[in-house]
Design an enzyme around this catalytic site. Structure first.
Site, mmCIF file in Angstrom:
data_model
loop_
_atom_site.group_PDB
_atom_site.id
_atom_site.type_symbol
_atom_site.label_atom_id
_atom_site.label_comp_id
_atom_site.label_asym_id
_atom_site.label_seq_id
_atom_site.Cartn_x
_atom_site.Cartn_y
_atom_site.Cartn_z
ATOM 1 N N CYS A 34 0.943 -1.113 0.158
ATOM 2 C CA CYS A 34 -0.025 0.004 -0.022
ATOM 3 C C CYS A 34 0.776 1.321 0.128
ATOM 4 O O CYS A 34 0.218 2.562 0.045
ATOM 5 C CB CYS A 34 -1.123 0.034 1.023
ATOM 6 S SG CYS A 34 -2.034 -1.263 1.216
ATOM 7 N N HIS A 42 -9.483 1.415 -5.265
ATOM 8 C CA HIS A 42 -10.251 0.336 -4.596
ATOM 9 C C HIS A 42 -11.902 0.915 -4.997
ATOM 10 O O HIS A 42 -11.928 1.923 -5.355
ATOM 11 C CB HIS A 42 -10.242 0.264 -3.095
ATOM 12 C CG HIS A 42 -9.095 -0.176 -2.484
ATOM 13 N ND1 HIS A 42 -8.665 -1.423 -2.563
ATOM 14 C CD2 HIS A 42 -7.939 0.339 -1.761
ATOM 15 C CE1 HIS A 42 -7.380 -1.509 -1.836
ATOM 16 N NE2 HIS A 42 -7.217 -0.604 -1.407
#
Lengths: 142, 136
Positions: A34, A42
């Site tokens: 991340c 997302h």
């Protein structure tokens, strides 16, 4: 009769988890993939739960037209197809889904007056979800 | 305490209308749900009961009994029905998802013998659901 009504919405957005307060190495260890400097995205599924007595005139806790209208304008238009790191609320904080949950809860709490806000729950992927129902200590140690 | 949830589906039609409102008020408040010819949904019902696990059976509740009560009290009455016209609760009140959840609670609660009803959740669509916990 008190009932709880939940509506689901979706936004697609990108983010990168990176804290200015940590070294590059600490960021990599803490956030793993991340922390990729180019970011990633997302489809966030946002659940908003409101509650209250069912109005005997309408049979409703809250008119969905009001809830949908508010969420569209204040939440979906703000976050959908955006890079979360570039938004003012994440200029200093990290756009984790925990923090996104808190931001959305605060926008709803401040502006939506047609029903009592119970909680905001966000699924970042099918495998993880976060929820925030208010509370005094938003951030540990502050 | 253990919570057990059983799901069921039913399909029904309804419309939203308050005879105390003018046609304009009904149209403004209820939008396309006000069409008097009705429209339909596939509803998903989740019934959650709670209790302690019986040491002999290992059950919180006899699932067969729960299923029978749900079938008899709820699905037989609501499935493939026009709620406004065929279900007594909705002759005088509007069959919103809120009122459907309350009506299902009131149908189930007195009939459940061994288990304690905890929550009735009704999905009208995958992105809209109502929870009722029996709160006044």
């Amino acid at each position: 009769m008190k009932a709880y009504l939940t509506r689901r919405y979706m936004v697609s957005a990108s983010h990168r988890l990176h804290s200015e307060e940590m070294s590059a190495e600490e960021n990599r260890v803490t956030y793993g993939k991340c922390n990729n400097p180019y970011g990633h995205g997302h489809n966030y599924m946002i659940e908003v739960t409101v509650s209250g007595p069912v109005d005997p005139q309408t049979g409703m806790v809250c008119n969905l037209v009001d809830l949908d209208g508010f969420v569209q304008k204040q939440i979906l238009d703000r976050y959908d197809h955006q890079n979360l790191n570039l938004l003012p609320e994440f200029a200093k904080g990290v756009p984790t889904t925990e923090n996104l949950c808190i931001s959305i809860y605060q926008i709803m709490k401040r502006g939506f007056d047609k029903a009592h806000l119970d909680k905001v729950r966000i699924e970042e992927t099918m495998l993880n979800s976060f929820e925030y129902a208010g509370g005094e200590s938003l951030v540990a140690g502050r | 305490m253990v919570y057990l949830t059983r799901k069921a589906e039913f399909s029904a039609s309804h419309y939203y209308h308050n005879p105390g409102f003018t046609p304009e008020e009904n149209a403004r408040l209820f939008g396309k749900c006000n069409n008097p010819n009705g429209h339909g949904h596939n509803y998903t019902l989740e019934v959650t009961v709670k209790g302690v696990v019986d040491p002999k059976s290992g059950f919180v509740v006899d699932l067969k009994q729960l299923k029978d009560v749900m079938n008899r009290e709820v699905l037989d009455a609501l499935d493939h029905r026009f709620l406004n016209k065929e279900v007594p609760e909705f002759v005088a009140q509007i069959p919103t998802t809120e009122n459907i959840a309350i009506a299902i609670w009131q149908r189930l609660e007195p009939k459940l013998k061994s288990a304690h009803l905890h929550r009735v959740r009704v999905y009208e669509t995958p992105d809209l659901f109502v929870d009722f916990y029996g709160e006044a």
